[in-house]
Design an enzyme around this catalytic site. Structure first.
Site, PDB file in Angstrom:
ATOM      1  N   GLY A 174      23.420  13.247 -30.358  1.00 57.69           N
ATOM      2  CA  GLY A 174      22.929  13.899 -29.147  1.00 57.69           C
ATOM      3  C   GLY A 174      23.583  13.335 -27.914  1.00 57.69           C
ATOM      4  O   GLY A 174      23.801  14.030 -26.921  1.00 57.69           O
ATOM      5  N   ALA A 175      23.942  12.050 -27.983  1.00 58.39           N
ATOM      6  CA  ALA A 175      24.544  11.405 -26.822  1.00 58.39           C
ATOM      7  C   ALA A 175      25.890  12.050 -26.490  1.00 58.39           C
ATOM      8  O   ALA A 175      26.299  12.086 -25.335  1.00 58.39           O
ATOM      9  CB  ALA A 175      24.685   9.917 -27.075  1.00 58.39           C
ATOM     10  N   GLY A 199       0.825  -1.210   0.000  1.00 54.38           N
ATOM     11  CA  GLY A 199       0.000   0.000   0.000  1.00 54.38           C
ATOM     12  C   GLY A 199       0.852   1.249   0.000  1.00 54.38           C
ATOM     13  O   GLY A 199       1.919   1.317  -0.605  1.00 54.38           O
ATOM     14  N   GLY A 200       0.354   2.251   0.731  1.00 60.19           N
ATOM     15  CA  GLY A 200       1.058   3.529   0.781  1.00 60.19           C
ATOM     16  C   GLY A 200       2.450   3.381   1.359  1.00 60.19           C
ATOM     17  O   GLY A 200       3.316   4.236   1.135  1.00 60.19           O
TER      18      GLY A 200
HETATM   19  C1  HXC Z   1      -3.026  -4.045  11.669  1.00 58.33           C
HETATM   20  C2  HXC Z   1      -1.832  -5.837  10.917  1.00 58.33           C
HETATM   21  C3  HXC Z   1      -1.669  -5.230   9.657  1.00 58.33           C
HETATM   22  C4  HXC Z   1      -2.247  -3.956   9.476  1.00 58.33           C
HETATM   23  C5  HXC Z   1      -0.664  -7.114   9.623  1.00 58.33           C
HETATM   24  N1  HXC Z   1      -1.197  -6.998  10.835  1.00 58.33           N
HETATM   25  N2  HXC Z   1      -0.952  -6.047   8.872  1.00 58.33           N
HETATM   26  N3  HXC Z   1      -2.511  -5.235  11.902  1.00 58.33           N
HETATM   27  N4  HXC Z   1      -2.918  -3.402  10.507  1.00 58.33           N
HETATM   28  N5  HXC Z   1      -2.109  -3.311   8.321  1.00 58.33           N
HETATM   29  C6  HXC Z   1      -1.104  -7.946  11.948  1.00 58.33           C
HETATM   30  C7  HXC Z   1      -1.886  -9.203  11.686  1.00 58.33           C
HETATM   31  O1  HXC Z   1      -3.211  -9.018  12.063  1.00 58.33           O
HETATM   32  C8  HXC Z   1      -1.155 -10.184  12.572  1.00 58.33           C
HETATM   33  O2  HXC Z   1      -1.569  -9.968  13.879  1.00 58.33           O
HETATM   34  C9  HXC Z   1       0.274  -9.724  12.485  1.00 58.33           C
HETATM   35  O3  HXC Z   1       0.227  -8.364  12.038  1.00 58.33           O
HETATM   36  C10 HXC Z   1       1.088 -10.508  11.488  1.00 58.33           C
HETATM   37  O4  HXC Z   1       0.370 -10.564  10.256  1.00 58.33           O
HETATM   38  P1  HXC Z   1       0.164 -11.920   9.466  1.00 58.33           P
HETATM   39  O5  HXC Z   1      -0.862 -11.661   8.444  1.00 58.33           O
HETATM   40  O6  HXC Z   1      -0.057 -13.030  10.417  1.00 58.33           O
HETATM   41  O7  HXC Z   1       1.604 -12.100   8.824  1.00 58.33           O
HETATM   42  P2  HXC Z   1       2.001 -12.598   7.379  1.00 58.33           P
HETATM   43  O8  HXC Z   1       1.283 -13.853   7.048  1.00 58.33           O
HETATM   44  O9  HXC Z   1       3.486 -12.618   7.359  1.00 58.33           O
HETATM   45  O10 HXC Z   1       1.484 -11.481   6.363  1.00 58.33           O
HETATM   46  C11 HXC Z   1       1.989 -10.208   6.435  1.00 58.33           C
HETATM   47  C12 HXC Z   1       1.184  -9.264   5.520  1.00 58.33           C
HETATM   48  C13 HXC Z   1      -0.327  -9.374   5.855  1.00 58.33           C
HETATM   49  C14 HXC Z   1       1.473  -9.624   4.055  1.00 58.33           C
HETATM   50  C15 HXC Z   1       1.725  -7.839   5.755  1.00 58.33           C
HETATM   51  O11 HXC Z   1      -0.478  -9.242   7.271  1.00 58.33           O
HETATM   52  C16 HXC Z   1      -1.126  -8.320   5.170  1.00 58.33           C
HETATM   53  O12 HXC Z   1      -1.461  -8.475   3.984  1.00 58.33           O
HETATM   54  N6  HXC Z   1      -1.476  -7.266   5.893  1.00 58.33           N
HETATM   55  C17 HXC Z   1      -2.269  -6.197   5.378  1.00 58.33           C
HETATM   56  C18 HXC Z   1      -1.520  -5.396   4.362  1.00 58.33           C
HETATM   57  C19 HXC Z   1      -2.309  -4.202   3.892  1.00 58.33           C
HETATM   58  O13 HXC Z   1      -3.167  -4.339   3.032  1.00 58.33           O
HETATM   59  N7  HXC Z   1      -2.109  -3.077   4.574  1.00 58.33           N
HETATM   60  C20 HXC Z   1      -2.806  -1.853   4.360  1.00 58.33           C
HETATM   61  C21 HXC Z   1      -2.186  -1.222   3.107  1.00 58.33           C
HETATM   62  S1  HXC Z   1      -2.973   0.218   2.699  1.00 58.33           S
HETATM   63  P3  HXC Z   1      -1.686 -11.145  14.934  1.00 58.33           P
HETATM   64  O14 HXC Z   1      -2.170 -10.496  16.185  1.00 58.33           O
HETATM   65  O15 HXC Z   1      -2.625 -12.141  14.348  1.00 58.33           O
HETATM   66  O16 HXC Z   1      -0.311 -11.691  15.067  1.00 58.33           O
HETATM   67  C22 HXC Z   1      -1.958   1.344   3.310  1.00 58.33           C
HETATM   68  C23 HXC Z   1      -2.440   2.724   3.091  1.00 58.33           C
HETATM   69  C24 HXC Z   1      -1.354   3.731   3.281  1.00 58.33           C
HETATM   70  O17 HXC Z   1      -0.957   1.106   3.853  1.00 58.33           O
HETATM   71  C25 HXC Z   1      -1.774   4.928   2.559  1.00 58.33           C
HETATM   72  C26 HXC Z   1      -0.659   5.905   2.385  1.00 58.33           C
HETATM   73  C27 HXC Z   1      -0.838   6.672   1.122  1.00 58.33           C
END
Ligand code: HXC
Length: 514
Positions: A404-405, A169-170
């Site tokens: 040009g290069a 994401g961001g």
């Molecule tokens: C809160 C999160 C989290 C998040 C992971 N966790 N991402 N908690 N917010 N964004 C937590 C999980 O719930 C989990 O908690 C622990 O972190 C580990 O995650 P897992 O999924 O078990 O690990 P893994 O299998 O290694 O996968 C990692 C991951 C996946 C690929 C990062 O967690 C994931 O896809 N997360 C979401 C990614 C995402 O879409 N983020 C938002 C992007 S948008 P527990 O308690 O179960 O251990 C964004 C906007 C920004 O960022 C905008 C700026 C312009």
């Protein structure tokens, strides 16, 4: 007092455990180090000064008020690397997956603000699931605060990002604004949206690694400047890179101790250019022979390999090298090579790092693919970057400098300070065959024996233009030098240029053709 100290020690121990033993074990099982282990490897021993260890998030939605872990998923502070001060943050995946909350963002912003005031590099070790989902827009705001600071710090202090886990994401945009991105093969990923969203939107099936792994970003997209097999290698190379960089835009370039009482003649350089003009050779061989201790830290090693960029020292002075690579696509300038070169040049210029340009370039790559994708605009970036740069700039033309290069690759006309050419240099509007076919089109078509006529005209053209002497007569080349003398000339030039002062006209900012 004793009890109070013990209480503090307990709090510290709890903070140091982050998400707890189990999560640390899971992190290790993925082949990843923890946030604190990474810092320990990165900084000079005992130099880390942590701040905000006790900071906790302030949210309560979705029951996360029951999980208020000190530090809130990021370790921040100041340290020395190779004896120089840096500001750094290291995201802790064991706490909410290193996701960015309001408090987590505030911690990062605090050390960024300090780094700007102190004039010291900012290093970010990223390992995060992105915006903390439970905090919603507050975490998005936190990202925006970081992006703003990344942008304001750009060109003021060097910013280095290591991606050591997911970066979705961001979250990818903070590293993308920084000067250098390091990735770890197989354990780090960067993408705007992950494979699942890609499948839903475009019906493409793609793995994490293929979509946004280190290999992809260091070869296909160019987002990653460096990709290494392990986190340890990434960290070692961040330390190495910092060895070439000043701490901020006002600092002088790094200068190492150097013994000038040596023989700088390098006979091996006389034997590198092949006798046949179209035969490739490896420019890296020349680069290594020209740099102190033959040491070259290449940036973007596997991306747009027709141009080579990286750091080294010449006579102890740290320089940025920009070189065409005749062994890849004949060293032609295409879109990716132009953008790669331009960004590197602008980094060096922003931080007073002198430029060494090695030129063997047949021109810009022709064709619809390049034209429709904007080679004019992207090639102009390289031109713009060289024109705009006011750091010491030295060019050596080893062979071709066509069209040009010739102008673009730091020619005299765009403020090259010293422009040297080897006797093998060919400085002309275009390659002999193309030139003769255009200029003598009628003579060739009316000749009885077309190919004999072509050969005759070609040899006349080569005698007249395929050399460095017409440019030298005009002073466009300061000196035609024997290859073996090159290192000696470069050392003398960069020493002389240490007092160079040049400026661009005052303005709000330039408008590079993005
Ligand atoms: C809160 C999160 C989290 C998040 C992971 N966790 N991402 N908690 N917010 N964004 C937590 C999980 O719930 C989990 O908690 C622990 O972190 C580990 O995650 P897992 O999924 O078990 O690990 P893994 O299998 O290694 O996968 C990692 C991951 C996946 C690929 C990062 O967690 C994931 O896809 N997360 C979401 C990614 C995402 O879409 N983020 C938002 C992007 S948008 P527990 O308690 O179960 O251990 C964004 C906007 C920004 O960022 C905008 C700026 C312009």
């Amino acid at each position: 007092m004793k009890e109070k100290i013990e209480k503090l020690e307990k709090l510290r121990e709890a903070a140091k455990l982050g998400g707890g033993e189990e999560k640390i074990k899971a992190q290790h099982e993925k082949g990843k180090l923890t946030a604190r282990e990474r810092i320990e490897l990165l900084v000079d021993e005992g130099s880390f000064q942590e701040v905000d260890m006790m900071v906790k998030h302030r949210s309560s939605d979705f029951g996360i008020d029951k999980q208020r872990i000190p530090g809130d998923g990021v370790v921040t502070g100041f340290a020395r690397i190779n004896g120089n001060q840096v500001a750094l943050f290291s995201q802790d995946f064991t706490v909410f997956g290193g996701s960015l909350s309001e408090a987590h963002a505030e911690k990062i912003c605090k050390i960024m603000d300090a780094a700007l005031k102190l004039g010291i590099p900012i290093i970010g070790l990223n390992d995060s699931g992105g915006a903390r989902i439970q905090e919603g827009v507050v975490s998005l705001g936190g990202y925006a605060e970081i992006f703003l600071r990344n942008t304001l710090a750009s060109g003021v202090v060097p910013q280095i990002s290591a991606v050591m886990g997911p970066c979705a994401g961001g979250a990818v945009y903070s590293p993308a604004i920084t000067d250098f991105v390091f990735m770890v093969k197989n354990t780090s990923h960067m993408f705007v949206t992950g494979p699942n969203v890609v499948k839903t939107v475009t019906h493409e099936e793609v793995s994490f690694e293929e979509l946004g792994g280190a290999e992809t970003h260091s070869t296909k997209s160019g987002i990653a400047h460096f990709a290494f097999e392990s986190e340890v290698e990434v960290i070692e190379n961040i330390r190495k890179l910092l060895g070439y960089l000043p701490s901020n835009w006002k600092d002088r370039p790094i200068e190492k101790e150097f013994n000038f009482e040596q023989d700088f003649i390098e006979p091996k350089l006389d034997a590198i250019i092949p006798d046949t003009p179209n035969k490739p050779y490896d420019m890296k061989e020349i680069i290594h022979l020209l740099l102190d201790d033959n040491e070259f830290m290449e940036v973007h090693q596997n991306y747009a390999q027709n141009i080579i960029v990286g750091f080294g020292n010449v006579g102890g002075v740290s320089v940025g090298v920009v070189a065409n690579q005749p062994s890849v696509l004949a060293g032609v300038l295409d879109i990716n090579a132009s953008v790669k070169g331009a960004r590197f040049i602008r980094f060096c210029d922003a931080f007073n790092i002198p430029l060494l340009v090695l030129e063997d370039v047949p021109g810009f790559l022709p064709g619809t693919e390049q034209e429709w994708n904007g080679i004019i605009r992207h090639g102009a970036k390289l031109l713009f970057a060289f024109c705009e740069a006011t750091v010491p700039k030295v060019t050596v033309i080893t062979r071709k400098a066509y069209g040009g290069a010739y102008d673009v690759m730091n020619s005299k006309h765009i403020r090259g300070d010293f422009n040297f050419a080897w006797p093998s240099a060919e400085i002309a509007v275009m390659g002999p065959k193309g030139a003769v076919e255009i200029v003598f089109k009628k003579e060739i078509s009316s000749a009885k024996d077309h190919s004999a006529k072509l050969e005759e005209l070609l040899s006349g053209y080569i005698d007249k233009f395929a050399n460095p002497y017409i440019a030298a007569e005009r002073g466009y080349i300061d000196e035609v030098i024997i290859p073996r003398e090159t290192r000696q000339r470069l050392i003398a030039s960069f020493q002389l240029l240490k007092t160079k002062v040049d400026q661009n006209p005052k303005k709000k900012h330039s408008n590079i053709p993005l």
